[in-house]
Write a protein that holds these residues in place. Structure first.
Motif, short mmCIF file in Angstrom:
data_model
loop_
_atom_site.label_atom_id
_atom_site.label_comp_id
_atom_site.label_asym_id
_atom_site.label_seq_id
_atom_site.Cartn_x
_atom_site.Cartn_y
_atom_site.Cartn_z
N GLU A 145 0.81 -1.22 0.00
CA GLU A 145 0.00 0.00 0.00
C GLU A 145 0.85 1.27 0.00
O GLU A 145 0.56 2.23 -0.71
CB GLU A 145 -0.91 -0.02 1.23
N GLU A 146 1.90 1.28 0.82
CA GLU A 146 2.70 2.51 0.92
C GLU A 146 3.79 2.61 -0.15
O GLU A 146 4.55 3.56 -0.18
CB GLU A 146 3.34 2.59 2.31
N ARG A 174 4.00 3.49 -3.21
CA ARG A 174 3.38 4.13 -4.37
C ARG A 174 4.38 4.36 -5.50
O ARG A 174 4.02 4.47 -6.66
CB ARG A 174 2.71 5.43 -3.94
N ILE A 177 -2.51 -6.73 -2.44
CA ILE A 177 -1.83 -5.51 -1.98
C ILE A 177 -1.92 -5.56 -0.46
O ILE A 177 -3.01 -5.65 0.11
CB ILE A 177 -2.44 -4.22 -2.57
N PRO A 229 1.25 0.47 -7.25
CA PRO A 229 0.47 -0.74 -6.98
C PRO A 229 -0.66 -0.99 -7.98
O PRO A 229 -0.84 -2.12 -8.44
CB PRO A 229 -0.10 -0.49 -5.58
N THR A 287 -0.88 -4.12 3.46
CA THR A 287 -0.53 -2.89 4.16
C THR A 287 0.98 -2.84 4.33
O THR A 287 1.65 -3.88 4.37
CB THR A 287 -1.20 -2.85 5.55
N VAL A 317 -6.90 -3.90 0.65
CA VAL A 317 -5.64 -4.39 1.22
C VAL A 317 -5.85 -5.72 1.94
O VAL A 317 -6.92 -6.00 2.48
CB VAL A 317 -5.00 -3.37 2.21
#
Ligand code: GTR
Length: 429
Positions: A355-356, A358, A404, A362, A406, A392
């Motif tokens: 998720e983080e 970017r 995806i 994703p 976290t 997620v």
């Protein structure tokens, strides 16, 4: 070349990471700002014929697409490596506190003694009563980083230093031991009946712009690499992928492994590597791309997060030279990443995002699997089974898997849980 005075050099090195962070900050992360694009057609041959059947794909279109990736993205792997020799350096019957047997095997090329070879490390579940399936991947650190077992010899090769990997003067130290072990989850794999084979990517080529001079690419070149790489010549990713196939050459000789059940796995730049290895070498029955991003699973035409312009400037050595022609010119590129995913068909492939993360785009990673579906359809294989990116921590998919999770750009236990479950299903365990 003129040498820069030391203070200028030092400030350049301090600036480089800051520049990368600045690039990440200024990248586009707005879906609404993506310029509409059209993906190259998967099911049309170069001379405009429709690809209607699995046989059309397998006999005609697949090799065209593979050729396009060779020509425009990764470069063509030379075929002149000759014989491959294996030498077992050690067998440890009580690795991982008695849970595994660990073999370290040196792979060399008798026709090219200038190359020092790669040291593959194979962990086998000790409890196994028959040949086991195996994950095969390249590591960022040496074998000593993958497992914390203190009897693993330290790599003596050039290694990139980070804040946490204990590398001093570009060499591993005792402090490097185990620094990648979270990313490898060996105990989990052993408990579920999987072997894990890995080698350090620097054994094939140091990951720097001029690393080819000290790696296999120089050794296998026609002129001993006195010249720079040209359009269509293989880049470092192709060289690292070549190493994965040599690991398979060995695994085919080891009766403890079921060589019909091999999954190639990689993270980030090494996820790009696993995709390219899986595309070329059908002995991999399954392909895993973990956060592979730009130049891997992410659709390049989205220009979300890292772009072709950024990656070919920062890491020109990863690709063939031609690829940089598509910086800020993605629409002209004859391929995009859905075609790389399709090259796995009809074998199983799993794409994972974070998720983080970017920077790796994703959604673009998800979309490549979605847009590859038409090829899996030819084989009657169900892919994601969904059209929208799932929430997620909600894995989806049949032959094409996706999640995806976290968290940040990394490989975690959660990721391995999904890969192992997916592999168990596909390998019929
Ligand atoms: C980054 C690069 C990405 C990804 C990553 C990694 O700097 O921009 O494409 O490959 O490195 O390998 O960790």
């Amino acid at each position: 070349m003129r040498f820069l005075p030391a203070p200028i050099l030092t400030s350049l090195f301090t600036l480089l990471p800051l520049m990368a962070v600045a690039q990440q900050k200024t990248a586009n992360y707005d879906e609404a700002a993506i310029v509409p694009y059209t993906l190259p057609e998967l099911l049309k041959t170069q001379d405009g014929q429709s690809v209607k059947t699995a046989a059309d794909w397998t006999n005609i279109r697949r090799s065209e697409v593979l050729g396009l990736f060779e020509k425009f993205v990764f470069g063509k792997t030379p075929q002149n490596w000759g014989k491959v020799r294996f030498e077992t350096l050690s067998v440890q019957n009580n690795a991982l506190e008695g849970k595994a047997i660990r073999k370290i095997v040196r792979v060399t090329l008798p026709d090219h003694p200038q190359w020092a070879g790669l040291e593959l490390m194979l962990h086998l579940p000790k409890a196994a009563t028959r040949p086991v399936p195996c994950f095969v991947g390249v590591s960022f650190g040496g074998n000593e980083a993958v497992s914390a077992d203190t009897d693993i010899p330290l790599s003596t090769r050039w290694m990139r230093a980070s804040k946490t990997n204990g590398v001093v003067d570009n060499r591993a130290t005792e402090q490097s031991r185990g620094n990648e072990k979270e990313r490898w989850q060996l105990e989990l794999a052993m408990a579920r009946g999987f072997a894990v084979a890995t080698y350090y990517y620097g054994d094939v080529e140091p990951d720097r712009n001029d690393g080819w001079k000290d790696g296999l690419r120089a050794v296998l070149s026609k002129d001993g690499a006195s010249t720079e790489w040209q359009d269509g010549d293989w880049g470092a990713i192709a060289a690292w992928a070549w190493g994965l196939s040599r690991v398979v050459d060995y695994l085919e000789t080891d009766s403890a492994v079921d060589a019909g059940k091999l999954a190639v796995i990689g993270h980030s730049r090494l996820g790009k590597t696993s995709l390219w290895a899986g595309a070329q070498d059908k002995r991999f029955g399954m392909v895993v791309s973990n956060n592979s991003g730009e130049g891997g699973a992410a659709i390049m035409r989205r220009n979300f997060g890292e772009t072709t312009a950024v990656i070919t400037k920062a890491f020109p050595h990863w690709f063939t030279k031609t690829y940089s022609n598509y910086a800020n010119n993605e629409a002209a590129c004859p391929v995009d990443s859905h075609m790389l995913i399709a090259l796995a068909a009809p074998r199983a492939i799993y794409i994972a995002s974070a998720e983080e993360d970017r920077w790796a785009d994703p959604k673009g990673e998800f979309l490549s699997g979605l847009h590859a579906q038409s090829v899996f359809d030819l084989f009657g294989k169900k892919g994601y089974g969904v059209h929208e990116q799932p929430p997620v921590n909600t894995p989806v998919g049949d032959v094409v898997g996706y999640h995806i999770r976290t968290g940040i750009h990394d490989v975690t236990r959660y990721d391995w849980e999904q890969y192992i479950a997916f592999a168990s299903r596909h390998f019929g365990l």
